[in-house]
Write an enzyme that holds these catalytic residues in place. Structure first.
Site, PDB file in Angstrom:
ATOM      1  N   GLU A 156      -1.868 -19.353 -39.669  1.00  0.00           N
ATOM      2  CA  GLU A 156      -2.454 -20.607 -39.178  1.00  0.00           C
ATOM      3  C   GLU A 156      -2.257 -20.698 -37.672  1.00  0.00           C
ATOM      4  O   GLU A 156      -1.172 -20.444 -37.155  1.00  0.00           O
ATOM      5  CB  GLU A 156      -1.769 -21.778 -39.873  1.00  0.00           C
ATOM      6  CG  GLU A 156      -2.143 -23.149 -39.384  1.00  0.00           C
ATOM      7  CD  GLU A 156      -1.306 -24.244 -40.040  1.00  0.00           C
ATOM      8  OE1 GLU A 156      -1.379 -25.381 -39.566  1.00  0.00           O
ATOM      9  OE2 GLU A 156      -0.583 -23.957 -41.008  1.00  0.00           O
TER      10      GLU A 156
ATOM     11  N   ASP B 133      -2.758 -23.565 -34.911  1.00  0.00           N
ATOM     12  CA  ASP B 133      -3.076 -24.950 -34.582  1.00  0.00           C
ATOM     13  C   ASP B 133      -3.518 -25.021 -33.125  1.00  0.00           C
ATOM     14  O   ASP B 133      -2.703 -25.016 -32.206  1.00  0.00           O
ATOM     15  CB  ASP B 133      -1.865 -25.855 -34.819  1.00  0.00           C
ATOM     16  CG  ASP B 133      -1.502 -25.966 -36.284  1.00  0.00           C
ATOM     17  OD1 ASP B 133      -2.400 -25.770 -37.117  1.00  0.00           O
ATOM     18  OD2 ASP B 133      -0.326 -26.233 -36.593  1.00  0.00           O
TER      19      ASP B 133
ATOM     20  N   GLU C  17      -3.460 -30.431 -32.048  1.00  0.00           N
ATOM     21  CA  GLU C  17      -2.894 -31.541 -32.821  1.00  0.00           C
ATOM     22  C   GLU C  17      -2.578 -32.630 -31.814  1.00  0.00           C
ATOM     23  O   GLU C  17      -1.788 -32.409 -30.891  1.00  0.00           O
ATOM     24  CB  GLU C  17      -1.643 -31.107 -33.569  1.00  0.00           C
ATOM     25  CG  GLU C  17      -1.921 -30.079 -34.642  1.00  0.00           C
ATOM     26  CD  GLU C  17      -0.721 -29.877 -35.541  1.00  0.00           C
ATOM     27  OE1 GLU C  17      -0.675 -30.518 -36.610  1.00  0.00           O
ATOM     28  OE2 GLU C  17       0.166 -29.094 -35.175  1.00  0.00           O
TER      29      GLU C  17
ATOM     30  N   HIS D 189       1.354 -20.230 -36.114  1.00  0.00           N
ATOM     31  CA  HIS D 189       2.212 -20.120 -37.307  1.00  0.00           C
ATOM     32  C   HIS D 189       1.941 -18.777 -37.986  1.00  0.00           C
ATOM     33  O   HIS D 189       1.098 -18.691 -38.891  1.00  0.00           O
ATOM     34  CB  HIS D 189       1.897 -21.224 -38.312  1.00  0.00           C
ATOM     35  CG  HIS D 189       2.182 -22.617 -37.883  1.00  0.00           C
ATOM     36  ND1 HIS D 189       3.355 -23.274 -38.183  1.00  0.00           N
ATOM     37  CD2 HIS D 189       1.425 -23.518 -37.207  1.00  0.00           C
ATOM     38  CE1 HIS D 189       3.304 -24.510 -37.722  1.00  0.00           C
ATOM     39  NE2 HIS D 189       2.148 -24.678 -37.111  1.00  0.00           N
TER      40      HIS D 189
END
Length: 448
Positions: free
Chosen positions: A214, A216, A219, A230
């Site tokens: 993942e 990101d 955010e 991640h």
């Protein structure tokens, strides 16, 4: 994305996964134009669209109206995975009723919806489609991803997010999953969520999680923002169980994924005047976010070495704020050295390095990842990990504790529902392409 699993029971009570397309409500994907860019040829518009996550849809018995899942699977329709796959239908949706609106290259997601003068949480999550049955796969090594965002209606305690997960391009379409990407199946992330279907197979005992790499990208609310890789020690979607998922007391860092990630939050890194209303990046107005994925040899086949961030607002290119914490180098990008230093200086387990670090994240970006848009509020920690002091019991003056200026109570979901019924994030002008190709050549001098 930290604590993605805290969607409320009210959202998921009737929101379940299924494997056969339903016939009661047509599935019509809202168009969302994107662009592919090169330095030589500029940007070309691509006819892409979005699809709502399958967990938000009604799943019922084929030819009837009985839910296939309530608190658990209905054993009449789902005595085993194969029977469940052919006995349960997944319906299309009315996107506007979920607070999802597109216009040209713009997507607006509303956190709440109102029915009969009652405000309830919608918290939609949608994926970008290349065509009716396939997700648009983003291959970003030696590339950049840019988009415009308006977070002026995203207050403390709410997260308007744009991120990538290494989902299967078809949504794990198979003989057991006829619905596939057309109906938003196949979700996974580095939290290894326990979905009703994992890799297209009914998770009858709810013992399996869906793990995958993942990234990101974004955010954020109007007070704070972070970008966070991640990595997972996995290729594509891994159906995990127990310790492999990082579940169970003391097992968080024994799983295959770095669920914490290596975050870069300017406020947390000591720059409290960089991002927010009236600050260097002024969140009362829209701006462009550019994320660059630099490789060791400056080719598409190299090893990911750095993730860089910059902004464009009012004609100005704004460099990301540099680290301002004693003991850490004053850099403004994410690389292996930054991630190791962050854990060493600020505390925590360096799962990022243990799960393969930048190299592992880069391999996923090379294979291809799905672009995801969402807006949500955190019933667990109140989003304090993003925009307030976290942990709440720690001294806010300790380096790394304060992630934003928001209060310990600003993420109270009851308050947010009552006070911000129109909370929404708008993403637009999504572009992917060669480095320096997506944001033009602003005439004004670079800021910061």
């Amino acid at each position: 994305m930290f604590q993605k699993l805290s969607l409320t029971a009210s959202v998921l009570a009737t929101s379940v996964l299924a494997q056969v397309p339903g016939t009661l409500t047509p599935e019509v994907h809202p168009s969302l134009a994107t662009q592919q860019c090169t330095n030589a040829g500029g940007c070309v518009t691509v006819n892409t669209s979005i699809v709502l996550d399958s967990q938000y849809r009604w799943m019922h018995n084929v030819g009837g109206h009985t839910n296939c899942v309530n608190t658990g699977f209905n054993s009449t329709f789902c005595p085993d995975a194969a029977t469940c796959a052919k006995s349960c239908a997944l319906e299309g949706v009315d996107y506007a009723s979920y607070g999802i609106h597109t216009s040209g290259s713009s997507l607006t997601l509303n956190l709440f919806k109102e029915e009969n003068n009652v405000t309830t949480q919608s918290s939609p999550r949608v994926y970008l489609l290349a065509n009716e049955t396939t997700y648009d796969m983003f291959h970003l090594l030696n590339k950049e991803l840019a988009f415009d965002v308006d977070v002026s209606q995203v207050p403390c305690g709410i997260n308007g997010a744009l991120y990538l997960s290494e989902m299967d391009p078809t949504g794990d379409s198979s003989d057991l999953n006829k619905a596939g990407a057309k109906y938003g199946t196949g979700y996974c992330d580095a939290q290894c969520p326990v979905n009703n279907f994992v890799k297209g197979v009914a998770n009858l005992n709810m013992t399996n999680g869906a793990c995958c790499n993942e990234m990101d990208i974004w955010e954020a609310n109007d007070a704070a923002t972070a970008f966070t890789p991640h990595p997972c020690n996995a290729t594509g979607v891994l159906s995990c169980q127990g310790t492999q998922c990082g579940r169970g007391t003391g097992n968080k860092y024994l799983g295959v994924c770095d669920s914490d990630g290596c975050d870069y939050n300017a406020y947390r890194m000591g720059n409290q005047n960089f991002y927010g209303p009236g600050k260097v990046v002024d969140t009362t107005k829209p701006f462009t976010v550019v994320t660059q994925f630099i490789t060791s040899d400056c080719t598409d086949n190299g090893t990911l070495s750095s993730i860089k961030r910059l902004y464009v607002q009012g004609g100005n290119v704004i460099a990301n704020a540099a680290v301002n914490i004693t003991g850490m180098a004053p850099q403004n990008n994410i690389d292996n050295a930054y991630c190791a230093s962050e854990k060493k200086v600020l505390g925590g387990t360096d799962a990022f390095t243990n799960q393969g670090g930048m190299s592992q994240m880069g391999q996923a970006l090379s294979r291809g990842m799905v672009l995801i848009f969402s807006i949500w509020m955190d019933n667990g920690s109140g989003m304090q990990w993003l925009d307030a002091s976290f942990p709440a019991t720690a001294n806010s003056t300790t380096p790394g504790v304060a992630r934003g200026p928001c209060s310990a109570t600003s993420g109270d979901t009851t308050m947010l529902t009552a006070k911000y019924p129109n909370a929404a994030v708008t993403f637009s002008n999504i572009k992917v392409g060669e480095l320096q190709s997506t944001f033009g050549n602003p005439t004004a001098a670079s800021k910061n």
